[in-house]
Scaffold this active site. Structure first.
Site, mmCIF file in Angstrom:
data_model
loop_
_atom_site.group_PDB
_atom_site.id
_atom_site.type_symbol
_atom_site.label_atom_id
_atom_site.label_comp_id
_atom_site.label_asym_id
_atom_site.label_seq_id
_atom_site.Cartn_x
_atom_site.Cartn_y
_atom_site.Cartn_z
ATOM 1 N N ALA A 199 43.065 32.454 62.225
ATOM 2 C CA ALA A 199 43.849 31.068 61.483
ATOM 3 C C ALA A 199 45.248 31.184 61.777
ATOM 4 O O ALA A 199 45.995 29.875 62.120
ATOM 5 C CB ALA A 199 43.594 31.070 60.157
ATOM 6 N N ASP A 200 45.698 32.286 61.693
ATOM 7 C CA ASP A 200 47.396 32.421 62.019
ATOM 8 C C ASP A 200 47.743 32.034 63.202
ATOM 9 O O ASP A 200 48.771 31.115 63.458
ATOM 10 C CB ASP A 200 47.888 33.957 61.795
#
Length: 396
Positions: free
Chosen positions: A169-170
């Site tokens: 996600a990052d």
């Protein structure tokens, strides 16, 4: 500190207010392609969360923040905020990943920056979005992995949710933000106006779910854990060999027939349980059991050679040291040597996109905090006396 020798984006100045991973991932792309990326960070001892990204000379910080210049600036002081706004007037892009309310409290939200420089592009990366019921929540990668559906399709059936081994996600939020900035820059070339680009860990994670998300939205199927098996194509996954594991990927009838011949069992091509993709998926447990018996008889290298000769996709499953020892990875130059100021050398992860005329370059490591203070401040007209005063008052 010199800038990257890359030239593709050398006309751009990026003000990098980010930390941890998503924002630095975004800014690294611009730095590697030659933009003047100024990493703005609080002077030592000012930020109560100083060091939350790890050791400054650690592998993660070196990899995320290469090719940048460093300016220490206390944005909570009137003088620091004034200097930042002077820089905004000279910049093309500001990137931040504060909680959504922080930039408004500091007076550096998009409308504030636009009033200074109508061409400015502000890129904001949040945990859950700039608006909505979760806007003020702190966002971390694993939380987004869970809320975005990734952890429920990762791992072995019945095992319970499992996080991915990387910050999906990052990293993807940073990539999507970079794409948004490039789109905004292209549009600005026509309109002359900047705009506000927004991405979030949650949105990025859902987007990365891609076909799994579409299976639910279009077909109403809620995907479950499938372990190392592909959700709907087989045989496609991990098989154990006599000395380890390999991946196989049989994608169609032609490959299925070639695969059966390559493993020495041509009779399986027309077996009534495996003759079509639908039958193979229906009878996957039995097929996997049969393949386990077959692949246990030879080494990984032998199987990979046989499958390559047959044109069947297959590959080894590497640990990280094996990844960078692979001849194709070496050929692609994914481990880039960079010298530090003492003449030592480290290797960093290369950019995965190649441009024929204006490629990326990694020329220098992350400097010490404030290493470029004098140069940057002189560029906006501050003299030595003013810089000395700012240092005494811990503005820089």
């Amino acid at each position: 500190m010199t800038r990257s020798k890359a030239s593709a984006l050398s006309n751009l100045r990026i003000l990098d207010l980010t930390r941890v991973r998503a924002g630095p991932t975004c800014c690294r792309i611009f730095a590697d392609f030659g933009a003047d990326v100024i990493k703005i960070e609080a002077p030592p001892g000012v930020d109560p969360n100083e060091g939350m990204s790890g050791a400054r000379n650690g592998s993660d910080m070196l990899n995320l923040h290469r090719n940048k210049r460093s300016l220490t600036l206390n944005l909570k002081t009137p003088e620091g905020l004034a200097i930042f706004k002077q820089l905004v007037a000279t910049a093309d892009v500001v990137v931040e990943n504060y909680r959504p309310d922080v930039k408004h409290r500091l007076g550096i939200a998009y409308d504030d920056l636009k009033a200074i420089n109508p061409r400015i592009i502000l890129a904001s990366i949040s945990g859950f979005g700039e608006t909505g019921p979760y806007r003020t929540r702190a966002g971390f990668d694993q939380i987004a992995q869970g809320m975005g559906g990734l952890m429920w399709v990762t791992g072995l059936p019945g095992q319970g949710p499992v996080r991915a081994g990387i910050a999906v996600a990052d990293s993807s939020a940073g990539l999507f933000a970079a794409i948004g900035i490039l789109v905004a820059l292209q549009e600005r070339a026509r309109s002359g106006e900047g705009q506000w680009v927004r991405s979030s860990l949650l949105q990025a994670q859902i987007a990365m779910m891609d076909f799994q998300a579409a299976r639910y939205l279009v077909d109403g199927i809620v995907p479950q854990q499938a372990g190392n098996d592909h959700p709907y194509s087989t045989p496609m996954g991990v098989v154990r060999t006599a000395d380890g594991f390999i991946n196989i990927a049989v994608g169609g009838q032609g490959q299925w027939k070639a695969f059966c011949t390559a493993i020495g069992h041509a009779e399986m091509q027309d077996h009534p349980d495996y003759a079509t993709q639908e039958l193979r998926l229906k009878n996957r447990p039995a097929l996997n059991a049969r393949l386990a018996e077959i692949f246990a008889t030879r080494s990984s290298a032998e199987w990979l050679d046989a499958l390559e000769q047959a044109g069947v996709p297959a590959g080894p499953i590497y640990k990280m040291d094996e990844v960078f020892a692979d001849p194709q990875v070496e050929h692609l130059g994914m481990a880039v040597p960079v010298s530090d100021e003492e003449g030592g050398r480290v290797r960093l992860v290369g950019q995965p996109v190649e441009l024929s005329r204006t490629p990326a370059a990694i020329d220098h490591l992350l400097p010490e905090p404030g290493a470029d203070n004098e140069d940057i401040l002189r560029e906006i007209g501050l003299d030595d006396a003013k810089i000395a005063m700012l240092r005494r008052e811990r503005v820089i």
